[in-house]
Design an enzyme around this catalytic site. Structure first.
Site, mmCIF file in Angstrom:
data_model
loop_
_atom_site.group_PDB
_atom_site.id
_atom_site.type_symbol
_atom_site.label_atom_id
_atom_site.label_comp_id
_atom_site.label_asym_id
_atom_site.label_seq_id
_atom_site.Cartn_x
_atom_site.Cartn_y
_atom_site.Cartn_z
ATOM 1 C CD GLU A 195 -2.833 -3.776 -17.979
ATOM 2 O OE1 GLU A 195 -3.364 -2.654 -17.898
ATOM 3 O OE2 GLU A 195 -2.307 -4.336 -17.000
ATOM 4 C CD1 TRP B 6 2.947 5.510 -2.722
ATOM 5 C CD2 TRP B 6 1.524 7.223 -2.580
ATOM 6 N NE1 TRP B 6 2.878 6.109 -3.965
ATOM 7 C CE2 TRP B 6 2.018 7.166 -3.905
ATOM 8 C CE3 TRP B 6 0.610 8.238 -2.258
ATOM 9 C CZ2 TRP B 6 1.623 8.059 -4.899
ATOM 10 C CZ3 TRP B 6 0.220 9.125 -3.238
ATOM 11 C CH2 TRP B 6 0.731 9.026 -4.553
ATOM 12 C CG ASN C 117 -5.017 5.028 3.874
ATOM 13 O OD1 ASN C 117 -4.542 5.722 2.977
ATOM 14 N ND2 ASN C 117 -5.793 3.995 3.646
ATOM 15 N N GLY C 118 -5.056 8.475 3.883
ATOM 16 C CA GLY C 118 -6.024 9.390 3.265
ATOM 17 C C GLY C 118 -5.459 10.793 3.219
ATOM 18 N NE ARG D 284 -3.669 -0.242 2.514
ATOM 19 C CZ ARG D 284 -4.894 -0.561 2.118
ATOM 20 N NH1 ARG D 284 -5.198 -1.802 1.857
ATOM 21 N NH2 ARG D 284 -5.823 0.359 2.011
ATOM 22 C CG HIS E 289 -5.723 10.398 -37.728
ATOM 23 N ND1 HIS E 289 -6.295 11.018 -38.825
ATOM 24 C CD2 HIS E 289 -6.149 9.119 -37.764
ATOM 25 C CE1 HIS E 289 -7.048 10.147 -39.479
ATOM 26 N NE2 HIS E 289 -6.977 8.981 -38.858
ATOM 27 C CD GLU F 102 2.058 -0.897 -13.300
ATOM 28 O OE1 GLU F 102 1.734 -0.365 -12.246
ATOM 29 O OE2 GLU F 102 1.347 -1.751 -13.880
HETATM 30 O O1 M6R Z 1 -7.750 -1.430 -7.148
HETATM 31 P P1 M6R Z 1 -8.097 -0.835 -8.491
HETATM 32 O O2 M6R Z 1 -8.340 -1.862 -9.531
HETATM 33 O O3 M6R Z 1 -9.244 0.126 -8.385
HETATM 34 O O4 M6R Z 1 -6.828 -0.003 -8.915
HETATM 35 C C1 M6R Z 1 -6.866 0.827 -10.038
HETATM 36 C C2 M6R Z 1 -5.470 1.162 -10.528
HETATM 37 O O5 M6R Z 1 -4.788 1.891 -9.548
HETATM 38 C C3 M6R Z 1 -4.684 -0.110 -10.829
HETATM 39 O O6 M6R Z 1 -5.366 -0.866 -11.784
HETATM 40 C C4 M6R Z 1 -3.281 0.212 -11.366
HETATM 41 O O7 M6R Z 1 -3.364 0.897 -12.569
HETATM 42 C C5 M6R Z 1 -2.547 -1.098 -11.534
HETATM 43 N N1 M6R Z 1 -2.093 -1.597 -10.265
HETATM 44 C C6 M6R Z 1 -1.432 -1.021 -12.491
HETATM 45 O O8 M6R Z 1 -0.844 -2.277 -12.678
#
Ligand code: M6R
Length: 619
Positions: free
Chosen positions: A492, A83, A109-110, A27, A515, A499
């Site tokens: 994807e 984070w 958290n938040g 997290r 385009h 990432e």
């Molecule tokens: O938990 P979620 O599916 O809502 O998360 C959404 C994105 O943060 C998540 O899909 C993110 O893009 C991926 N971990 C990337 O691999």
């Protein structure tokens, strides 16, 4: 983002917290810390014990060393893995934060959105703040309430109305050494008890070693946890019964199980994730059963529009869901990034069904989009991997994927399970609406049921994918192209590469290149194209030729044994052939492997890529 864990009534509190922090590290891993009360000391005068570290992915190891060097108190204790949102990842900004007396500590958290305004008031009243975080204001506000004689739980309850934003918080107080007080608004938090202990944490994975007797808190509830008891109240002080949580995961499923990292383990679990998600829901004759959906068949037949809302990888699954709903249910469908939908003032009515797709069931943008859709009259369904997550509890109905816990920050098995689930849902709608012939739906069902074996077969080619990855590991410019069902795969593939490998990667609909973006193509640019056989194949190949003419190096995701495609490109990532709508489930696998290989070749931590966290609970 950020993981919270706290325990009371545990002799070996620090060991438990450190193990919990490791499980919560996905997290956030910028810094970490622990604070505890010491019941052996005079509760009227003693201060709190605290250790903190800010060593990126090494913070928990550092904490372990600090804890080993210090006498450990055994009262209530709270811990945090961060984070960073407000203030850089330094020790001073690491949680827990203390008040001026050093007798109160908070983890959070938040985001407390009005922290500046609250901090200005605190500064005027003479508090000394020691961090750049939004969090610290809360502990000083609670300090003021405790100074009036309030107990910790009352003090926290009095402060909550002043806070704007989304948060989950846990606090301890040297004056009440066996108590932890927690509260939440939007951000997740669960509490649990045994006969002799109590636990609070951000998610189930970290609680399982202590108890499965867990409860979810609702917004603006305050819980007081003592060894063996939990008392929950609303802001008016009325006692409320917390909702028990269903726990279907085991501790073992959240361990690496002999793999080098969680990502490779989770990629290899994909056949099972897809199979489990389809199990009992899709049958070879085209019939479907989706029990948790709750929304009845008659209501589903009235749906005239389906809107998928999600972020990141889940958005890419939504794009596939859109195509499947259009194809199999012949219902108007769309997919939108949740953070945009929420603020667009969208028009909905009771015939609109919004499907919020989220692995975690916590992503704050998706949660708020879901709430907004419902406020505007739509029915909402959460498609999530986490049973009883915040989104699952708030939605009208649920579509659960069954991927099991996913720890790697990059979504892999949860994505494939999402793809399977959006397609199963589209088939379900199609069967109810009966706008498409039954034999076509039966063929679609058979195609879906063939996916676990096809994914297994794709994974058996890991070495081939790895070899291609090594060949291009030092390139800096990648383009991912696809059309129709190939486009979400291209998107994807590019996201995974960005990432994990920290490489520039753009994804476009292949027909869009001319385009504008084609002017970026220079000799040596790597263009990865989704070119499996479908009615779009010839068009895709024409686009491939355009790239080749400009000197691009071409890599194709192509059907096994398709020599014609292989001859036109420089490298091929072969996959077993499946029908076009189902193909993203298989075609994305080599692109995950490609990103994995390039990231590792560059020495990156694939489970904990820089600047990211698994769960995004801030806007
Ligand atoms: O938990 P979620 O599916 O809502 O998360 C959404 C994105 O943060 C998540 O899909 C993110 O893009 C991926 N971990 C990337 O691999």
């Amino acid at each position: 983002m950020c993981g919270i864990i706290g325990v009371t009534g545990e002799q070996d509190a620090c060991a438990l917290l450190l193990a919990g922090l490791e499980l919560l590290e996905y997290r956030g891993y910028d810094s970490a810390g622990i604070s505890a009360t010491d019941p052996a000391r005079d509760a009227e005068t003693t201060t709190l014990w605290r250790v903190r570290a800010a060593e990126h992915a090494g913070s928990i190891e550092r904490l372990r060393a600090l804890v080993a060097d210090a006498p450990q108190p055994v009262g209530s204790a709270i811990a945090h893995t961060r984070w960073a949102t407000h203030g850089p990842p330094t020790v001073a900004n690491a949680h827990p934060h203390l008040d001026c007396t050093r007798r109160l500590a908070v983890v959070h958290n938040g985001i407390i959105e009005n922290h500046r305004e609250l901090a200005a008031g605190l500064d005027e009243r003479g508090h000394e703040r020691t961090s750049a975080t939004d969090t610290e204001v809360l502990v000083h506000l609670v300090e003021e309430q405790v100074a009036t004689g309030a107990g910790l739980a009352d003090a926290v309850a009095r402060c909550l109305p002043a806070l704007r934003g989304d948060f989950a918080v846990a606090l301890i107080y040297a004056g009440e050494p066996d108590v932890i007080v927690v509260a939440r608004r939007t951000s997740p938090l669960i509490v649990g008890v045994t006969d002799t202990a109590g636990i609070v944490c951000s998610d189930v994975s970290a609680a399982l070693a202590t108890t499965r007797n867990l409860f979810a808190l609702d917004d603006d509830q305050v819980a007081e946890i003592r060894p063996g008891t939990v008392v929950v109240r609303d802001l008016a002080g009325r006692r409320v019964e917390p909702a028990p949580m269903t726990v279907s995961w085991s501790v073992q499923r959240a361990l690496k199980g002999g793999y080098a990292d969680f990502m490779s383990k989770e990629m290899h679990e994909q056949p099972r994730a897809v199979g489990d998600t389809l199990l009992g829901r899709v049958h070879a004759d085209g019939s479907t059963e989706i029990e948790e959906l709750v929304i009845g068949d008659d209501d589903l037949r009235k749906v005239r529009r389906v809107l998928f809302a999600a972020c990141g990888t889940s958005y890419h699954a939504s794009l596939v869901g859109r195509q499947a709903v259009e194809r199999w249910a012949r219902v108007v469908a769309d997919a939108e990034v949740a953070s945009e939908m929420r603020y667009r003032e969208p028009v909905f009515d009771e015939e609109t069904l919004v499907v919020a797709v989220s692995q975690s069931g916590e992503t704050v943008d998706s949660l708020h989009a879901m709430r907004e859709a419902r406020r505007r009259g739509a029915r909402v369904v959460a498609l999530t991997n986490v049973v009883d997550s915040v989104m699952a509890r708030e939605a009208d109905g649920v579509l659960y994927t069954r991927a099991g816990p996913e720890i790697g920050v990059a979504s892999t098995k949860s994505h494939l399970a999402q793809l399977a689930m959006v397609e199963a849902f589209a088939l379900h709608l199609g069967r109810l609406g009966a706008r498409v012939a039954g034999d076509e739906l039966a063929r679609a069902a058979q195609s879906l049921l063939s996916l676990p074996a096809a994914v297994e077969r794709a994974l058996a080619r890991f070495d081939q994918y790895e070899a291609v990855g090594h060949r291009f590991a030092d390139r800096e410019d990648f383009y991912f192209l696809g059309r129709r069902a190939g486009l979400p795969v291209a998107l994807e593939g590019a996201l995974k590469l960005k990432e994990l490998a920290y490489v520039r990667a753009e994804a476009y609909p292949a027909g869009e290149m001319k385009h504008g973006p084609i002017s970026l193509i220079e000799p040596g640019a790597v263009v990865v194209v989704v070119a499996t056989r479908s009615p779009m194949w010839e068009k895709v190949i024409a686009n491939v030729e355009e790239m080749r003419a400009r000197g691009a190096v071409l890599v194709a995701v192509a059907d096994e044994g398709d020599e014609e495609t292989a001859r036109m490109v420089d490298a091929v990532l072969e996959v077993p052939h499946v029908t076009e709508i189902c193909s993203p489930v298989v075609n994305v696998v080599p692109l995950q492997c490609l990103a994995y290989t390039i990231a590792r070749a560059r020495g990156n931590d694939v489970d904990r890529p820089r600047n990211l966290a698994k769960v995004v609970t801030v806007e």
